[in-house]
Design a protein around this motif. Structure first.
Motif, PDB file in Angstrom:
ATOM      1  N   SER A 511       0.637  -1.310   0.209  1.00 15.22           N
ATOM      2  CA  SER A 511       0.361   0.019  -0.591  1.00 15.22           C
ATOM      3  C   SER A 511       0.729   1.606   0.211  1.00 15.22           C
ATOM      4  O   SER A 511       2.470   1.035   0.216  1.00 15.22           O
ATOM      5  CB  SER A 511      -0.934  -0.102   1.247  1.00 15.22           C
ATOM      6  OG  SER A 511       0.058   0.861   2.135  1.00 15.22           O
ATOM      7  N   LYS A 616      -3.830   0.651   5.199  1.00 11.22           N
ATOM      8  CA  LYS A 616      -4.432   0.141   4.360  1.00 11.22           C
ATOM      9  C   LYS A 616      -3.927  -1.410   4.037  1.00 11.22           C
ATOM     10  O   LYS A 616      -3.230  -1.607   2.759  1.00 11.22           O
ATOM     11  CB  LYS A 616      -4.148   1.602   3.040  1.00 11.22           C
ATOM     12  CG  LYS A 616      -4.972   2.378   3.942  1.00 11.22           C
ATOM     13  CD  LYS A 616      -4.827   3.422   2.606  1.00 11.22           C
ATOM     14  CE  LYS A 616      -3.519   3.807   2.763  1.00 11.22           C
ATOM     15  NZ  LYS A 616      -2.881   5.838   1.508  1.00 11.22           N
ATOM     16  N   ALA A 617      -2.730  -1.480   4.004  1.00  9.72           N
ATOM     17  CA  ALA A 617      -2.241  -3.045   3.813  1.00  9.72           C
ATOM     18  C   ALA A 617      -2.428  -4.894   4.597  1.00  9.72           C
ATOM     19  O   ALA A 617      -1.675  -5.170   4.231  1.00  9.72           O
ATOM     20  CB  ALA A 617      -0.311  -2.345   4.423  1.00  9.72           C
TER      21      ALA A 617
END
Length: 718
Positions: A511, A616-617
């Motif tokens: 991300s 977000k990862a």
């Protein structure tokens, strides 16, 4: 291979024992394989002690701590020196000095093994003839591989019921991938174990059963019922070492006779290469085979000159090499610290180059300070002997050196180099600890600080939210010993909280993250802006940070603060605030303000960018998984497997050895608390187990919420 060299005039006048006749060895193995008992016999046969001490009686020389004698286990590695003279072979009649370190077998004290192997030239790996290779044996073997330590193997406890020398040898080949070959064969087993067959000399040694000390044995012809077996294994031994010696290979292929000395030299060359392991059977407790082991140590394990130079870096990070030479400037490694009640702080030191005199000054490149060595000692377990000079290859103790931690290089100031330090595993368990009274607070702080200096795997921190002191270690026993030492050595009564698992966090996808830190409050403001890309790495790869800034979007002076902010943010992940591992961050873009940008602003931008990217990862929570081996009589196998399954264990396999079943499993550390009591209850006290850290694995989704809530109540971190 180093042949026997005559002492040079320069050396013979100043050294009691020349380098060629010095051996620095460690004795390492799984818990209860008999390391300390073996060391005790060596000290008796070499004349260091005149009465054999026993672990079970609490009077073993190298188990000198009160906690060791009470529990019957080794907790701290003990260094001791002895002399040995062989009667056969190229070193016959020559006095050798052997420095021995007896290491712990319990997984909680694996740091003691790690730092000992870092400074040793050779090792003896001890296995039992009943169980063969056990979980901690594998850990110790990997540590020996890591530091390229040549080794011999001693298959101990040949007197025990169910002992089988050749079966234990096969477990070394199967589980360790060892190129292991017998140097001796056992004559008999269990209560009939009475001697050894020497495959180099092709004779047998039969012990005099009327002499319980094991000093007396007769050299006789090989028993007729074992002569074919002896010829077969000698042939196999010659074939194995011929891979390392061309002369032996040619004679072997042409069917020529190979002399005893030729074979000994070939075995030594093969052993020093680390690609061959000679194996010796025996029973340390029954005093059989230890003399043959010590002859093999002298004949086959390396002296300091046989090994490659030690590698390090100078102050400009250029590679340098340090080789044993008394005439050069001194350089060595501080590998262990200990607080002695009589002389204060002891620093265990391996001299790799030069010679060190009492009263001289050593430079520490880490602190950029020089310190005076007021006294030099050779340690003999808890006893000590003052010396005036320590030479290349020696292991000694320094007194007077203050600002030192494990792994520091101490050298002549003109060298200014750093040798590669030992590495240590991360703590897997933590708990809060509080003094019983306010009066004990200061004493507890001093005690914990000293203990953390001694032990690199013992972590000490303070929780800012609760004000609690948090200690972290390798297991329940480790922290229990810490509390016990606080009480006995520092007179501090302390109460401990519930153990907390050292979870980790990681990511499973890539991300991008953006971090902006902007503050305007009149006058000069703060401005930092960083853009990063984050991606996952393979297990065990750690953390990688890369600067990919081009075109000056972030000025050079703000790159390091940004990366420092990312590293700091990785100490607390976004799921439950545990450290983040196995990821790579690339700093790819950003912006700055001519006036308002500062190091602090970019550090904050790095922190915000990491948190943004990690969310977000697809982050996951990891828990420490233990490799567990349970030995149980067959009739309890079902109940114990069921219990391991209830603990979220994954059974890896089962193996029958006689009437005993060996169960291998991976089990989360969280579910191993109290296992010892439950296991004994289920097996009527007849089962036994061992465990060692294996890896981190993902926590099931159903358990994460409970872990998050627990960590928020008592946010102990390791």
């Amino acid at each position: 291979m180093t042949a026997v060299l005559e002492p040079s005039p320069a050396n013979s006048s100043i050294r009691d024992t020349i380098l060629e006749h010095t051996r620095n060895i460690g004795i390492a193995a799984h818990i209860d394989a008999g390391k300390t008992t073996c060391t005790e016999r060596v000290l008796f046969y070499s004349g260091v002690v005149h009465k054999i001490g026993e672990v079970h009686e609490g009077n073993a020389t190298t188990d000198w701590m009160e906690q060791e004698r009470e529990r019957g286990i080794t907790i701290t590695s003990a260094a001791i020196s002895c002399g040995w003279t062989t009667s056969e072979g190229p070193y016959a009649g020559i006095d050798h000095r052997i420095n021995i370190i007896d290491t712990p077998g319990h997984v909680d004290f694996t740091a003691e093994v790690e730092r000992s192997l870092r400074v040793l030239d050779g090792a003896v790996a001890v296995f039992t003839s009943v169980e063969g290779v056990q979980p901690q044996s594998e850990t110790v073997w990997r540590q020996m591989d890591k530091y390229h330590v040549p080794r011999l193997a001693f298959i101990n406890k040949m007197d025990r019921m169910g002992s089988d020398f050749l079966s234990a040898l096969q477990t070394m080949r199967d589980k360790l991938g060892a190129n292991a070959h017998p140097l001796f064969l056992a004559i008999g087993a269990e209560e009939n174990f009475k001697g050894l067959i020497d495959l180099v000399k092709m004779v047998a040694y039969i012990y005099d059963e009327s002499d319980e000390s094991g000093v007396k044995f007769d050299t006789v012809e090989i028993p007729s019922d074992q002569i074919d077996q002896a010829n077969e294994y000698r042939e196999s031994l010659i074939g194995a070492v011929s891979d390392f010696d061309d002369d032996i290979a040619n004679k072997y292929l042409e069917g020529e006779d190979i002399s005893e000395d030729e074979l000994r030299l070939a075995i030594r060359k093969a052993t020093v290469s680390i690609k061959f392991v000679g194996v010796i059977p025996g029973s340390a407790f029954k005093n059989k085979g230890v003399q043959m082991l010590m002859d093999a140590v002298v004949d086959y394990l390396p002296c300091p000159l046989d090994l490659p130079p030690m590698k390090g870096e100078d102050s400009d990070e250029n590679p340098v090499e340090v080789a044993p030479d008394d005439s050069k400037q001194v350089a060595g490694l501080a590998f262990k610290l200990m607080t002695d009640p009589f002389v204060g702080k002891l620093v265990f030191y391996r001299v790799y180059q030069g010679s060190l005199k009492k009263g001289s000054t050593l430079y520490n490149p880490r602190t950029r300070k020089s310190e005076r060595v007021s006294r030099l000692m050779i340690m003999k377990a808890d006893a000590r002997e003052d010396i005036d000079v320590a030479y290349s290859g020696d292991i000694c103790a320094l007194i007077g050196v203050k600002d030192v931690v494990t792994g520091d290089t101490l050298c002549d100031k003109s060298l200014d180099l750093r040798l590669e330090p030992p590495t240590f595993p991360e703590p897997v368990i933590s708990m809060s600890i509080e003094p019983a009274t306010k009066a004990d607070q200061e004493k507890m702080s001093i005690g914990l600080q000293r203990l953390s200096e001694e032990d690199p795997t013992f972590g000490l921190s303070s929780n800012e939210e609760t004000g609690q002191t948090i200690i972290a270690g390798m297991g329940e026993l480790h922290l229990d010993i810490i509390r016990d030492r606080l009480f006995r050595e520092f007179k501090v009564e302390a109460t401990a909280g519930k153990p907390q698992i050292a979870y980790r966090e990681t990511i499973t996808s890539s991300s991008e993250g953006v971090g902006k830190f902007v503050r305007q409050s009149g006058g000069r403001g703060q401005y930092g802006h960083a853009v990063i890309q984050i991606e996952s790495l393979e297990k065990g790869k750690g953390i990688e940070l890369e600067n990919k800034i081009v075109g000056g979007s972030i000025p050079k002076e703000f790159i390091k603060p940004t990366l420092d902010g990312i590293k700091e943010a990785a100490q607390g992940g976004v799921i439950a605030g545990y450290p983040v591992i196995d990821f790579k961050v690339s700093l790819v873009d950003g912006s700055f303000h001519d006036v308002d940008s500062s190091e602090m602003a970019f550090k904050m931008a790095g922190i915000f960018a990491f948190k943004d990217a990690m969310k977000k990862a697809t982050p996951i929570l990891l828990e420490p998984i233990m490799k567990v081996e349970v030995s149980t009589p067959d009739e309890y196998q079902g109940e114990l497997i069921g219990d391991l399954n209830r603990r979220r264990g994954q059974i890896q396999g089962m193996e029958s050895r006689g009437t005993v079943c060996i169960i291998d499993a991976f089990v989360p550390l969280e579910n191993m608390f109290g296992y010892s009591t439950d296991m004994r209850s289920l097996s009527s006290g007849r089962a036994d187990y061992s465990m060692t850290p294996s890896h981190f694995d993902q926590v099931p989704q159903s358990l994460i919420q409970n872990i998050v809530e627990t960590s928020s109540r008592e946010p102990a971190r390791s």
